[in-house]
Design a protein around this motif. Structure first.
Motif, short mmCIF file in Angstrom:
data_model
loop_
_atom_site.label_atom_id
_atom_site.label_comp_id
_atom_site.label_asym_id
_atom_site.label_seq_id
_atom_site.Cartn_x
_atom_site.Cartn_y
_atom_site.Cartn_z
N TYR A 122 0.83 -1.21 0.00
CA TYR A 122 0.00 0.00 0.00
C TYR A 122 0.86 1.26 0.00
O TYR A 122 1.98 1.28 0.51
CB TYR A 122 -0.98 0.01 1.17
N ALA A 123 0.30 2.31 -0.59
CA ALA A 123 0.95 3.61 -0.68
C ALA A 123 -0.14 4.63 -1.03
O ALA A 123 -1.29 4.26 -1.27
CB ALA A 123 2.05 3.61 -1.74
N VAL A 124 0.24 5.88 -1.10
CA VAL A 124 -0.71 6.93 -1.48
C VAL A 124 -0.76 7.10 -3.00
O VAL A 124 -1.82 7.20 -3.60
CB VAL A 124 -0.37 8.27 -0.80
N VAL A 142 -2.58 -1.48 -3.30
CA VAL A 142 -3.67 -0.56 -2.99
C VAL A 142 -3.09 0.84 -2.81
O VAL A 142 -2.15 1.03 -2.03
CB VAL A 142 -4.41 -0.98 -1.70
N THR A 143 -3.66 1.81 -3.52
CA THR A 143 -3.23 3.19 -3.36
C THR A 143 -4.45 4.09 -3.20
O THR A 143 -5.59 3.69 -3.49
CB THR A 143 -2.41 3.69 -4.57
N TYR A 167 -7.47 1.42 -6.50
CA TYR A 167 -7.37 2.73 -5.86
C TYR A 167 -8.76 3.21 -5.48
O TYR A 167 -9.75 2.91 -6.13
CB TYR A 167 -6.69 3.75 -6.80
N PHE A 168 -8.81 3.93 -4.37
CA PHE A 168 -10.06 4.55 -3.91
C PHE A 168 -9.71 5.97 -3.48
O PHE A 168 -9.02 6.17 -2.48
CB PHE A 168 -10.66 3.75 -2.74
N GLY A 226 -4.92 6.78 6.24
CA GLY A 226 -6.20 6.28 5.73
C GLY A 226 -6.02 5.04 4.86
O GLY A 226 -6.81 4.10 4.93
N VAL A 227 -4.98 5.03 4.03
CA VAL A 227 -4.70 3.86 3.20
C VAL A 227 -4.31 2.69 4.09
O VAL A 227 -4.73 1.54 3.85
CB VAL A 227 -3.59 4.16 2.17
#
Length: 247
Positions: free
Chosen positions: A41-43, A62-63, A91-92, A223-224
């Motif tokens: 995960y990352a931004v 997931v970003t 991504y979301f 948040g991620v």
């Protein structure tokens, strides 16, 4: 865990009707059925970040952001690398900003804020920031708390002599005066965001509201992290944070 099961769990964390109303704010790429054992995960999504994911043998990435199309050619390049290395990406963006466990809410909770209320509407569907209260604390102490949480140097502008009590958190790009005005009108004495422009500094000074500015990336990463922790739960899945520049 099978990918299809993981995706179903992930989709179930968000309001389905809201997702359908703004489908450009979330998405999946390079999907295929298999066992998922490692989530990264990352931004942000960049070529360099995907290369790091490859080195860590990430299967599902997931970003918060997709690769930006206005950084011309980046999206096509990232998608090619994802496909070549068999990495599925999700991504979301607005949905995660809006979520109870999302970007602004996670940072607010880390700051010990209570009575969180969603503010700063986006497209009349999602919300991008929260307000809440903290135990009255000195400006410099609050600055130290935020710096410790974000693990970076934070820009600090003190615009009133009172203790910090009511705070607005707009993680990421919450630097527009239209958003800051919502916080000021809600009685916030302090505003925390992840991007800086001259106008935000001037507006905060004009209304007497303290301003704290971290980086876009570091104000959103909690948040991620909350999202992937909810995905993993008690399953036998590894989650790995991928280091990235604190833009």
């Amino acid at each position: 865990m099978k990918y299809s099961e993981l995706k179903a769990d992930l989709m179930g964390m968000f309001d389905e009707k809201k997702l359908q109303m703004l489908p450009q704010e979330w998405g999946f790429f390079n999907e295929f059925e298999r066992e998922i054992k490692t989530i990264g995960y990352a931004v942000n999504l960049t070529e360099a970040l995907i290369e790091k994911a490859c080195q860590k043998q990430i299967e599902f990435l997931v970003t918060h952001h997709d690769s930006w199309e206005f950084i011309f050619g980046l999206k096509e390049s990232c998608n090619q690398i994802l496909e070549k290395n068999g990495i599925t990406h999700a991504y979301f963006h607005a949905p995660l900003d809006d979520a109870e466990f999302g970007t602004s809410a996670s940072l607010a909770k880390a700051l010990g804020m209570r009575g969180l209320e969603k503010v700063m509407p986006y497209a009349d569907i999602y919300y991008g920031g929260v307000t809440g209260e903290v135990e009255p604390v000195d400006f410099n102490v609050f600055s130290e708390m935020l710096t410790d949480i974000l693990k970076e140097q934070v820009r600090c502008y003190q615009n009133n002599a009172n203790p910090v009590r009511k705070v607005a958190v707009a993680a990421g790009g919450g630097n527009m005066t239209t958003e800051m005005r919502i916080a000021a009108e809600a009685g916030c004495d302090t505003y925390v965001t992840g991007e800086y422009v001259l106008y935000s500094q001037q507006y905060a000074q004009h209304v007497g509201m303290n301003l704290f500015v971290g980086s876009h990336t570091n104000t959103e990463i909690l948040g991620v992290e909350s999202l992937v922790q909810k995905i993993a739960g008690d399953k036998e899945i590894r989650i790995i944070k991928i280091d990235e520049p604190n833009y």
